[in-house]
Design a protein around this motif. Structure first.
Motif, mmCIF file in Angstrom:
data_model
loop_
_atom_site.group_PDB
_atom_site.id
_atom_site.type_symbol
_atom_site.label_atom_id
_atom_site.label_comp_id
_atom_site.label_asym_id
_atom_site.label_seq_id
_atom_site.Cartn_x
_atom_site.Cartn_y
_atom_site.Cartn_z
ATOM 1 N N TRP A 238 -20.958 -0.511 -19.488
ATOM 2 C CA TRP A 238 -19.870 -1.222 -18.820
ATOM 3 C C TRP A 238 -20.269 -1.625 -17.394
ATOM 4 O O TRP A 238 -19.704 -2.566 -16.835
ATOM 5 C CB TRP A 238 -18.617 -0.344 -18.744
ATOM 6 N N TRP B 24 -16.512 4.601 -23.667
ATOM 7 C CA TRP B 24 -16.107 5.266 -22.429
ATOM 8 C C TRP B 24 -16.127 6.774 -22.685
ATOM 9 O O TRP B 24 -15.120 7.452 -22.631
ATOM 10 C CB TRP B 24 -14.732 4.800 -21.979
ATOM 11 N N PHE C 154 -20.450 -0.873 -26.219
ATOM 12 C CA PHE C 154 -19.696 -0.236 -25.147
ATOM 13 C C PHE C 154 -18.910 0.968 -25.665
ATOM 14 O O PHE C 154 -18.503 1.015 -26.823
ATOM 15 C CB PHE C 154 -18.710 -1.233 -24.520
#
Length: 268
Positions: free
Chosen positions: A46, A37, A35
């Motif tokens: 996600w 971002w 994962f």
């Protein structure tokens, strides 16, 4: 027997819900790289975790609040707040899951909302938003009349179960779409059923079993919260345990205690 079956179902539900989340995390972590971002494919990762957690597991937990015997007695307002708050948490996780996939598509110049999975998913989220707003405006705020609430309650219950069913369908189609897109080479194609495909398919089946158990508990009439008139008349505490309900100082003296027995349980 009914009491034991209820709590056995709740235990199975908690176990299955945890397994749905953990198996999705493990699939993404072990086979899809983990994962992040940052707009990369790791940000997309996600999406399945947040959607399973929010739209399936947390949404189901919020829907089952009124099936707990503890919610059948005393003021209903705290349980309404809990029901609304848990649904709001599920919706926030769902929105984060949508943001992850839309942001990833934006960074990679991939079109949005072109697949059946995306159409089904966005429809589910839209209905969820409408369902939450209707529930908050009509059933939580004090302005609505009893007649209006009685009129809208069957629709609220129906769409609650419908949103869960659509969420399960979205998850299943999403798992399938992800496997088709990531298992494309000849030595490790989806059709050859490699270990990732087996594990992800099993995770999808877990979601299906979890959803069916939730729907069973939601539809089981003996586990529904009694209506106000019925509750006062039968003087219910929960599963056949005596509890006195009445008005006035004379309660408990010269007043018979009534109990409600579930099917298969003797009355007292």
């Amino acid at each position: 027997m009914a009491v034991g079956w209820f709590y056995l179902s709740v235990l199975a539900l908690c176990s299955l819900g945890s397994m749905c989340i953990l198996s999705t995390i493990y699939w993404i972590w072990y086979w899809q790289g983990g994962f992040a971002w940052d707009g990369t494919v790791l940000m997309f990762n996600w999406h399945p975790v947040l959607m399973v957690t929010g739209m399936v597991v947390f949404y189901s937990a919020a829907s089952l609040v009124y099936r707990l015997p503890q919610s059948w007695v005393g003021p209903k307002l705290p349980w309404k707040f809990g029901h609304a708050a848990m649904h709001l948490l599920a919706f926030i996780l769902t929105v984060l899951g949508l943001h992850a996939v839309f942001d990833f598509h934006s960074h990679r110049k991939i079109p949005n909302l072109y697949s059946l999975h995306s159409w089904l998913g966005i429809t589910t989220v839209f209905l969820f938003a409408c369902q939450w707003f209707l529930g908050f405006a009509v059933f939580l705020l004090p302005w609505a009349s009893v007649q209006l609430r009685s009129l809208l309650k069957p629709f609220h219950v129906f769409f609650g179960a419908s949103v869960l069913s659509l969420a399960i369908a979205s998850v299943i189609s999403g798992i399938n779409e992800k496997l088709f897109s990531s298992l494309k080479n000849g030595t490790n194609s989806y059709s050859s059923l490699p270990s990732e495909a087996v594990f992800a398919n099993c995770s999808g089946m877990l979601v299906v079993v979890f959803g069916l158990l939730v729907l069973y508990i939601l539809l089981a009439s003996s586990w529904k919260r009694p209506e106000l008139g019925m509750q006062a008349e039968r003087q219910v505490w929960g599963f056949g345990l005596p509890f006195q309900v009445g008005v006035g100082p004379g309660l408990g003296k010269g007043h018979p205690v009534k109990t409600w027995a579930l099917p298969g349980r003797p009355t007292q």
